[in-house]
Design a protein around this motif. Structure first.
Motif, PDB file in Angstrom:
ATOM      1  N   LEU A 115       0.860  -0.763  -0.086  1.00  0.00           N
ATOM      2  CA  LEU A 115       0.020   0.339  -0.203  1.00  0.00           C
ATOM      3  C   LEU A 115       0.941   1.281   0.095  1.00  0.00           C
ATOM      4  CD1 LEU A 115      -3.211  -0.807   2.582  1.00  0.00           C
ATOM      5  CD2 LEU A 115      -3.060  -0.688   0.118  1.00  0.00           C
ATOM      6  N   ARG A 116       2.006   1.628   0.600  1.00  0.00           N
ATOM      7  CA  ARG A 116       3.001   2.677   0.771  1.00  0.00           C
ATOM      8  C   ARG A 116       4.041   2.759  -0.827  1.00  0.00           C
ATOM      9  NH1 ARG A 116       8.617   2.589   2.036  1.00  0.00           N
ATOM     10  NH2 ARG A 116       9.778   4.248   2.851  1.00  0.00           N
ATOM     11  N   PHE A 117       3.611   1.669  -1.004  1.00  0.00           N
ATOM     12  CA  PHE A 117       4.699   1.660  -2.902  1.00  0.00           C
ATOM     13  C   PHE A 117       3.452   2.024  -3.805  1.00  0.00           C
ATOM     14  CE2 PHE A 117       4.550  -0.299  -6.669  1.00  0.00           C
ATOM     15  CZ  PHE A 117       5.537  -0.117  -7.867  1.00  0.00           C
ATOM     16  N   ILE A 118       1.873   1.565  -3.518  1.00  0.00           N
ATOM     17  CA  ILE A 118       0.892   1.811  -4.520  1.00  0.00           C
ATOM     18  C   ILE A 118       0.417   3.713  -4.488  1.00  0.00           C
ATOM     19  CG2 ILE A 118      -1.444   1.768  -4.776  1.00  0.00           C
ATOM     20  CD1 ILE A 118      -0.222  -0.364  -5.967  1.00  0.00           C
ATOM     21  N   TYR A 119       0.677   4.033  -3.533  1.00  0.00           N
ATOM     22  CA  TYR A 119       0.505   5.474  -2.669  1.00  0.00           C
ATOM     23  C   TYR A 119       1.867   6.318  -3.103  1.00  0.00           C
ATOM     24  CZ  TYR A 119      -0.402   9.461  -0.274  1.00  0.00           C
ATOM     25  OH  TYR A 119      -1.106  11.356   0.029  1.00  0.00           O
ATOM     26  N   LYS A 120       2.903   6.177  -2.972  1.00  0.00           N
ATOM     27  CA  LYS A 120       3.825   7.040  -3.454  1.00  0.00           C
ATOM     28  C   LYS A 120       3.988   6.652  -4.920  1.00  0.00           C
ATOM     29  CE  LYS A 120       7.984   6.172  -1.334  1.00  0.00           C
ATOM     30  NZ  LYS A 120       9.223   5.393  -1.168  1.00  0.00           N
ATOM     31  N   LYS A 121       3.442   6.154  -5.692  1.00  0.00           N
ATOM     32  CA  LYS A 121       3.423   5.700  -7.292  1.00  0.00           C
ATOM     33  C   LYS A 121       2.543   5.935  -7.722  1.00  0.00           C
ATOM     34  CE  LYS A 121       4.612   2.630 -10.475  1.00  0.00           C
ATOM     35  NZ  LYS A 121       6.085   4.118 -11.959  1.00  0.00           N
ATOM     36  N   PHE A 122       1.363   6.282  -7.334  1.00  0.00           N
ATOM     37  CA  PHE A 122       0.486   6.814  -7.981  1.00  0.00           C
ATOM     38  C   PHE A 122      -0.348   8.153  -7.330  1.00  0.00           C
ATOM     39  CE2 PHE A 122       0.545   2.343 -10.015  1.00  0.00           C
ATOM     40  CZ  PHE A 122       0.677   2.408 -10.889  1.00  0.00           C
ATOM     41  N   ALA A 123      -0.311   8.731  -5.993  1.00  0.00           N
ATOM     42  CA  ALA A 123      -0.516   9.268  -5.049  1.00  0.00           C
ATOM     43  C   ALA A 123      -0.917  11.271  -6.163  1.00  0.00           C
ATOM     44  CB  ALA A 123       0.149  10.006  -4.120  1.00  0.00           C
ATOM     45  N   LEU A 141      -7.483  10.517   2.264  1.00  0.00           N
ATOM     46  CA  LEU A 141      -8.816  10.258   3.149  1.00  0.00           C
ATOM     47  C   LEU A 141      -9.392   9.177   2.138  1.00  0.00           C
ATOM     48  CD1 LEU A 141     -11.362  10.113   5.764  1.00  0.00           C
ATOM     49  CD2 LEU A 141     -12.328  11.173   4.725  1.00  0.00           C
ATOM     50  N   ALA A 142      -9.064   8.249   1.473  1.00  0.00           N
ATOM     51  CA  ALA A 142      -9.778   7.109   0.824  1.00  0.00           C
ATOM     52  C   ALA A 142      -8.421   6.014   0.783  1.00  0.00           C
ATOM     53  CB  ALA A 142     -10.241   7.498  -0.858  1.00  0.00           C
ATOM     54  N   ILE A 143      -7.587   6.265   0.677  1.00  0.00           N
ATOM     55  CA  ILE A 143      -6.683   5.672   0.778  1.00  0.00           C
ATOM     56  C   ILE A 143      -6.244   5.300   1.934  1.00  0.00           C
ATOM     57  CG2 ILE A 143      -3.736   5.771   0.519  1.00  0.00           C
ATOM     58  CD1 ILE A 143      -4.727   5.808  -1.897  1.00  0.00           C
ATOM     59  N   MET A 144      -6.402   6.057   2.687  1.00  0.00           N
ATOM     60  CA  MET A 144      -6.322   5.617   3.948  1.00  0.00           C
ATOM     61  C   MET A 144      -7.400   4.797   4.807  1.00  0.00           C
ATOM     62  SD  MET A 144      -5.733   8.131   7.959  1.00  0.00           S
ATOM     63  CE  MET A 144      -3.928   8.643   7.553  1.00  0.00           C
ATOM     64  N   LEU A 145      -8.803   4.715   4.577  1.00  0.00           N
ATOM     65  CA  LEU A 145      -9.926   3.938   4.815  1.00  0.00           C
ATOM     66  C   LEU A 145      -9.417   2.678   3.957  1.00  0.00           C
ATOM     67  CD1 LEU A 145     -12.648   6.397   4.475  1.00  0.00           C
ATOM     68  CD2 LEU A 145     -11.602   5.153   6.501  1.00  0.00           C
ATOM     69  N   PHE A 146      -8.750   2.984   2.666  1.00  0.00           N
ATOM     70  CA  PHE A 146      -8.714   1.187   1.998  1.00  0.00           C
ATOM     71  C   PHE A 146      -7.497   1.009   2.484  1.00  0.00           C
ATOM     72  CE2 PHE A 146      -5.713   0.663  -1.714  1.00  0.00           C
ATOM     73  CZ  PHE A 146      -6.278  -1.041  -1.694  1.00  0.00           C
ATOM     74  N   ALA A 147      -6.489   1.515   3.718  1.00  0.00           N
ATOM     75  CA  ALA A 147      -5.683   0.600   3.741  1.00  0.00           C
ATOM     76  C   ALA A 147      -6.133  -0.005   6.116  1.00  0.00           C
ATOM     77  CB  ALA A 147      -4.611   1.704   4.886  1.00  0.00           C
ATOM     78  N   ILE A 148      -7.346   0.818   5.762  1.00  0.00           N
ATOM     79  CA  ILE A 148      -8.058   0.155   7.529  1.00  0.00           C
ATOM     80  C   ILE A 148      -8.461  -0.944   6.850  1.00  0.00           C
ATOM     81  CG2 ILE A 148      -9.702   1.019   8.861  1.00  0.00           C
ATOM     82  CD1 ILE A 148      -8.139   3.464   9.310  1.00  0.00           C
ATOM     83  N   CYS A 149      -9.130  -0.763   5.937  1.00  0.00           N
ATOM     84  CA  CYS A 149     -10.269  -1.419   5.664  1.00  0.00           C
ATOM     85  C   CYS A 149      -8.982  -3.050   5.278  1.00  0.00           C
ATOM     86  CB  CYS A 149     -11.067  -1.577   4.273  1.00  0.00           C
ATOM     87  SG  CYS A 149     -12.313  -2.791   3.428  1.00  0.00           S
ATOM     88  N   ASN A 150      -8.230  -3.098   4.938  1.00  0.00           N
ATOM     89  CA  ASN A 150      -7.374  -4.122   4.929  1.00  0.00           C
ATOM     90  C   ASN A 150      -7.013  -4.874   5.528  1.00  0.00           C
ATOM     91  OD1 ASN A 150      -5.691  -6.595   2.732  1.00  0.00           O
ATOM     92  ND2 ASN A 150      -3.724  -4.705   3.413  1.00  0.00           N
ATOM     93  N   ALA A 151      -6.303  -3.759   6.321  1.00  0.00           N
ATOM     94  CA  ALA A 151      -5.732  -4.127   7.885  1.00  0.00           C
ATOM     95  C   ALA A 151      -7.020  -5.301   8.610  1.00  0.00           C
ATOM     96  CB  ALA A 151      -5.303  -3.050   8.419  1.00  0.00           C
ATOM     97  N   ILE A 152      -8.287  -4.093   8.880  1.00  0.00           N
ATOM     98  CA  ILE A 152      -9.550  -4.984   9.232  1.00  0.00           C
ATOM     99  C   ILE A 152      -9.707  -6.343   9.076  1.00  0.00           C
ATOM    100  CG2 ILE A 152     -12.147  -5.024   9.926  1.00  0.00           C
ATOM    101  CD1 ILE A 152     -12.130  -2.270  10.592  1.00  0.00           C
ATOM    102  N   ALA A 153      -9.273  -6.426   7.491  1.00  0.00           N
ATOM    103  CA  ALA A 153      -9.671  -8.009   7.320  1.00  0.00           C
ATOM    104  C   ALA A 153      -8.849  -9.376   7.020  1.00  0.00           C
ATOM    105  CB  ALA A 153      -9.439  -7.567   5.303  1.00  0.00           C
ATOM    106  N   ILE A 154      -7.871  -8.014   7.270  1.00  0.00           N
ATOM    107  CA  ILE A 154      -6.441  -9.142   7.788  1.00  0.00           C
ATOM    108  C   ILE A 154      -6.804  -9.825   9.583  1.00  0.00           C
ATOM    109  CG2 ILE A 154      -3.943  -9.648   8.106  1.00  0.00           C
ATOM    110  CD1 ILE A 154      -3.939  -7.642   5.846  1.00  0.00           C
ATOM    111  N   GLY A 155      -7.114  -8.735   9.806  1.00  0.00           N
ATOM    112  CA  GLY A 155      -6.972  -9.035  11.458  1.00  0.00           C
ATOM    113  C   GLY A 155      -7.892  -9.866  12.079  1.00  0.00           C
ATOM    114  N   ALA A 156      -8.607  -9.824  11.536  1.00  0.00           N
ATOM    115  CA  ALA A 156     -10.011 -10.452  11.729  1.00  0.00           C
ATOM    116  C   ALA A 156      -9.580 -12.242  10.695  1.00  0.00           C
ATOM    117  CB  ALA A 156     -11.333 -10.225  10.820  1.00  0.00           C
TER     118      ALA A 156
END
Length: 176
Positions: A42-50, A106-121
């Motif tokens: 996600l960090r790579f995608i953000y830095k590449k396409f932000a 904000l959208a990228i942050m929500l994307f990261a949170i959604c992915n993290a919730i899925a992995i945490g669950a």
């Protein structure tokens, strides 16, 4: 150009999910590896396409830390109702002073949170789907954004001026 069929896509995701289940068979270390890899992705995608005027490196690092912490939080809280209610109470006290000014961030942050919730669950296949479709959306939005050159100029909402130290207010007003 190759035409990707529905059968190919379903077979591809079926094979990926089988590999993921072998690799991430539920020990916490595997989930930690997966969230670290997806956070780095996600960090790579953000830095590449932000498309942003804020710091790419700083916000990218924030995405990585946010992903790891949210995933760990969900992994701990998912087993206990008392912990989850305590967390809701603790988070209701927190007041964030700096707002996120750009909707893209904000959208990228929500994307990261959604992915993290899925992995945490422990929903690793869902996390993979989130990463795939989210990355595709980011790529397509960047491509369409750059295709419209006039819009890039219209989106600028901040102008930075470097002025001499000894300038008076009257001289500043004369500039504009």
């Amino acid at each position: 150009q190759h035409l990707i069929t529905f059968r190919f896509i379903t077979k591809f995701f079926s094979n990926i999910s089988k590999l993921l289940f072998k690799f991430l068979k539920s020990p916490p270390t595997h989930a930690a590896r997966w969230i670290t890899l997806s956070g780095l992705y996600l960090r790579f995608i953000y830095k590449k396409f932000a498309i942003t005027y804020s710091s790419l490196i700083s916000f990218g690092n924030t995405l990585l830390i946010l992903s790891i912490s949210v995933s760990a939080l969900i992994a701990v809280v998912k087993t206990s109702l008392a912990l989850s209610l305590g967390l809701v109470g603790a988070l209701s006290v927190i007041r964030f002073r700096s707002a996120i000014k750009e909707p893209y961030n904000l959208a990228i942050m929500l994307f990261a949170i959604c992915n993290a919730i899925a992995i945490g669950a422990s929903q690793f296949v869902f996390s993979l789907l989130i990463l795939f479709f989210g990355s595709s959306a980011i790529y397509l939005s960047r491509r369409s954004y750059l295709g419209n050159a006039k819009r890039v100029v219209d989106e600028i909402d901040t102008i930075s001026l470097i002025l001499p130290f000894d300038i008076s207010l009257g001289e500043l007003y004369e500039m504009f």
